[in-house]
Design a protein around this motif. Structure first.
Motif, PDB file in Angstrom:
ATOM      1  N   UNK A 160      -8.736  -2.184   2.689  1.00  0.00           N
ATOM      2  CA  UNK A 160     -10.139  -2.358   3.075  1.00  0.00           C
ATOM      3  C   UNK A 160     -10.540  -3.823   2.968  1.00  0.00           C
ATOM      4  N   UNK A 161     -10.156  -4.472   1.866  1.00  0.00           N
ATOM      5  CA  UNK A 161     -10.519  -5.877   1.662  1.00  0.00           C
ATOM      6  C   UNK A 161      -9.850  -6.795   2.665  1.00  0.00           C
ATOM      7  N   UNK A 162      -8.703  -6.385   3.187  1.00  0.00           N
ATOM      8  CA  UNK A 162      -7.978  -7.224   4.152  1.00  0.00           C
ATOM      9  C   UNK A 162      -8.329  -6.883   5.594  1.00  0.00           C
ATOM     10  N   UNK A 163      -9.291  -5.964   5.784  1.00  0.00           N
ATOM     11  CA  UNK A 163      -9.753  -5.636   7.124  1.00  0.00           C
ATOM     12  C   UNK A 163      -8.956  -4.569   7.838  1.00  0.00           C
ATOM     13  N   UNK A 164      -8.037  -3.911   7.136  1.00  0.00           N
ATOM     14  CA  UNK A 164      -7.228  -2.850   7.744  1.00  0.00           C
ATOM     15  C   UNK A 164      -7.885  -1.506   7.448  1.00  0.00           C
ATOM     16  N   UNK A 165      -8.915  -1.186   8.202  1.00  0.00           N
ATOM     17  CA  UNK A 165      -9.662   0.056   7.954  1.00  0.00           C
ATOM     18  C   UNK A 165      -8.810   1.294   8.219  1.00  0.00           C
ATOM     19  N   UNK A 166      -7.857   1.177   9.142  1.00  0.00           N
ATOM     20  CA  UNK A 166      -6.991   2.317   9.442  1.00  0.00           C
ATOM     21  C   UNK A 166      -6.154   2.698   8.219  1.00  0.00           C
ATOM     22  N   UNK A 167      -5.555   1.703   7.575  1.00  0.00           N
ATOM     23  CA  UNK A 167      -4.750   1.970   6.384  1.00  0.00           C
ATOM     24  C   UNK A 167      -5.626   2.466   5.236  1.00  0.00           C
ATOM     25  N   UNK A 168      -6.834   1.923   5.121  1.00  0.00           N
ATOM     26  CA  UNK A 168      -7.754   2.391   4.081  1.00  0.00           C
ATOM     27  C   UNK A 168      -8.106   3.854   4.294  1.00  0.00           C
ATOM     28  N   UNK A 169      -8.346   4.228   5.551  1.00  0.00           N
ATOM     29  CA  UNK A 169      -8.653   5.626   5.860  1.00  0.00           C
ATOM     30  C   UNK A 169      -7.463   6.539   5.576  1.00  0.00           C
ATOM     31  N   UNK A 177       0.834  -1.199   0.000  1.00  0.00           N
ATOM     32  CA  UNK A 177       0.000   0.000   0.000  1.00  0.00           C
ATOM     33  C   UNK A 177       0.869   1.250   0.000  1.00  0.00           C
ATOM     34  N   UNK A 178       1.912   1.252   0.803  1.00  0.00           N
ATOM     35  CA  UNK A 178       2.814   2.405   0.850  1.00  0.00           C
ATOM     36  C   UNK A 178       3.518   2.614  -0.490  1.00  0.00           C
ATOM     37  N   UNK A 179       3.858   1.525  -1.168  1.00  0.00           N
ATOM     38  CA  UNK A 179       4.486   1.636  -2.488  1.00  0.00           C
ATOM     39  C   UNK A 179       3.508   2.236  -3.500  1.00  0.00           C
ATOM     40  N   UNK A 180       2.248   1.854  -3.420  1.00  0.00           N
ATOM     41  CA  UNK A 180       1.226   2.424  -4.304  1.00  0.00           C
ATOM     42  C   UNK A 180       1.055   3.916  -4.034  1.00  0.00           C
ATOM     43  N   UNK A 181       1.013   4.272  -2.768  1.00  0.00           N
ATOM     44  CA  UNK A 181       0.881   5.695  -2.416  1.00  0.00           C
ATOM     45  C   UNK A 181       2.065   6.497  -2.928  1.00  0.00           C
ATOM     46  N   UNK A 182       3.270   5.963  -2.710  1.00  0.00           N
ATOM     47  CA  UNK A 182       4.475   6.676  -3.127  1.00  0.00           C
ATOM     48  C   UNK A 182       4.489   6.889  -4.637  1.00  0.00           C
ATOM     49  N   UNK A 183       4.102   5.865  -5.381  1.00  0.00           N
ATOM     50  CA  UNK A 183       4.042   5.990  -6.843  1.00  0.00           C
ATOM     51  C   UNK A 183       3.060   7.087  -7.234  1.00  0.00           C
ATOM     52  N   UNK A 184       1.898   7.095  -6.596  1.00  0.00           N
ATOM     53  CA  UNK A 184       0.861   8.071  -6.942  1.00  0.00           C
ATOM     54  C   UNK A 184       1.301   9.499  -6.626  1.00  0.00           C
ATOM     55  N   UNK A 185       1.981   9.679  -5.515  1.00  0.00           N
ATOM     56  CA  UNK A 185       2.444  11.017  -5.134  1.00  0.00           C
ATOM     57  C   UNK A 185       3.430  11.552  -6.170  1.00  0.00           C
ATOM     58  N   UNK A 186       4.377  10.708  -6.585  1.00  0.00           N
ATOM     59  CA  UNK A 186       5.371  11.127  -7.576  1.00  0.00           C
ATOM     60  C   UNK A 186       4.708  11.436  -8.919  1.00  0.00           C
ATOM     61  N   UNK A 187       3.629  10.723  -9.227  1.00  0.00           N
ATOM     62  CA  UNK A 187       2.961  10.893 -10.527  1.00  0.00           C
ATOM     63  C   UNK A 187       2.221  12.218 -10.645  1.00  0.00           C
ATOM     64  N   UNK A 188       1.933  12.874  -9.534  1.00  0.00           N
ATOM     65  CA  UNK A 188       1.152  14.107  -9.571  1.00  0.00           C
ATOM     66  C   UNK A 188       2.027  15.287  -9.995  1.00  0.00           C
ATOM     67  N   UNK A 205     -14.661  10.302  -5.191  1.00  0.00           N
ATOM     68  CA  UNK A 205     -14.222  10.183  -3.802  1.00  0.00           C
ATOM     69  C   UNK A 205     -15.293   9.515  -2.944  1.00  0.00           C
ATOM     70  N   UNK A 206     -16.554   9.897  -3.177  1.00  0.00           N
ATOM     71  CA  UNK A 206     -17.656   9.275  -2.425  1.00  0.00           C
ATOM     72  C   UNK A 206     -17.744   7.787  -2.749  1.00  0.00           C
ATOM     73  N   UNK A 207     -17.547   7.449  -4.017  1.00  0.00           N
ATOM     74  CA  UNK A 207     -17.587   6.040  -4.418  1.00  0.00           C
ATOM     75  C   UNK A 207     -16.476   5.254  -3.735  1.00  0.00           C
ATOM     76  N   UNK A 208     -15.278   5.832  -3.657  1.00  0.00           N
ATOM     77  CA  UNK A 208     -14.179   5.160  -2.966  1.00  0.00           C
ATOM     78  C   UNK A 208     -14.548   4.872  -1.520  1.00  0.00           C
ATOM     79  N   UNK A 209     -15.111   5.861  -0.831  1.00  0.00           N
ATOM     80  CA  UNK A 209     -15.460   5.703   0.592  1.00  0.00           C
ATOM     81  C   UNK A 209     -16.538   4.638   0.786  1.00  0.00           C
ATOM     82  N   UNK A 210     -17.575   4.710  -0.023  1.00  0.00           N
ATOM     83  CA  UNK A 210     -18.681   3.763   0.114  1.00  0.00           C
ATOM     84  C   UNK A 210     -18.208   2.337  -0.195  1.00  0.00           C
ATOM     85  N   UNK A 211     -17.438   2.187  -1.248  1.00  0.00           N
ATOM     86  CA  UNK A 211     -16.952   0.860  -1.641  1.00  0.00           C
ATOM     87  C   UNK A 211     -16.006   0.291  -0.595  1.00  0.00           C
ATOM     88  N   UNK A 212     -15.149   1.139  -0.026  1.00  0.00           N
ATOM     89  CA  UNK A 212     -14.200   0.683   0.996  1.00  0.00           C
ATOM     90  C   UNK A 212     -14.924   0.168   2.230  1.00  0.00           C
TER      91      UNK A 212
END
Length: 221
Positions: A151-160, A121-132, A189-196
């Protein structure tokens, strides 16, 4: 000059999986292992002329209905100069072992010890930040995956945490541009929250993707 045909592909694949027994052979030239709702892969990507291949590490999120196994966060083997380094088929027996060592050293995620989902997840975030780099929405698949995987793995904190990052990055985007397939960034953004929040639906999607892509026998870390 030898070309990659079915027989040669099987031999090359067998050699690589012997060096990375933590992975399973999914298809010729494709090694995979599953980490919860994520696949980590080593792809031996054929050149256009099929006389070379490019060792490539990547991940793929199973929390999406996708027709193929994607090469998200793809890293091809590179030389010290940063230029991609293909392996010639005729040189494979002499070079694949050293190529595997270099690929392992270059990979952002461990190819031996199973990466933690948080690392992915951190690698995905880092890639996205650099891409902006501009006001147009960038790295949308990576941002989505950074939310849905935990979210799918039950880590709601990381999803948030990922949702907060996505909201922060989206403030830089033009109000006239939205993620592909959407007319309004706020709706996305709303779709992401609801789906998560719909964890059972996410886990069902993962199960469906495992069946769709014949992943039941893939090594699970």
């Amino acid at each position: 000059m030898t070309k990659i045909n079915n027989r040669v592909a099987r031999r090359i694949t067998s050699d690589w999986v012997s060096l990375f027994p933590e992975f399973s052979v999914w298809q010729p030239l494709r090694l995979l292992r599953r980490i919860g709702p994520v696949l980590q892969g080593i792809t031996l990507d054929k050149s256009t002329e099929s006389d070379q291949y490019y060792p490539t590490v990547h991940v793929h999120s199973l929390v999406q209905d996708f027709p193929v196994i994607s090469l998200t966060l793809a890293q091809r083997l590179v030389k010290s100069s940063g230029i991609q380094e293909p392996i010639e088929v005729d040189r494979h027996p002499e070079e694949f072992r050293s190529a595997a060592v270099r690929l392992e050293e270059q990979s952002a995620l461990s190819l031996r010890q199973t990466p933690e989902l948080r690392e992915i997840v951190e690698a995905l975030r880092a890639f996205a930040v650099v891409a902006q780099r501009g006001r147009f929405p960038e790295a949308i698949p990576e941002l989505r995956d950074s939310v849905f995987i935990p979210a799918a793995s039950g880590d709601s904190e990381a999803a948030d945490e990922s949702l907060r990052l996505v909201a922060e990055l989206s403030e830089q985007w033009s109000k006239y541009e939205a993620p592909p397939g959407w007319t309004d960034t706020r709706e996305w953004l709303d779709w992401l929250r609801v789906t998560a929040d719909a964890v059972p639906s996410l886990t069902s999607l993962v199960d469906a993707q495992i069946a769709k892509h014949n992943l039941s026998k893939i090594h699970s870390g």
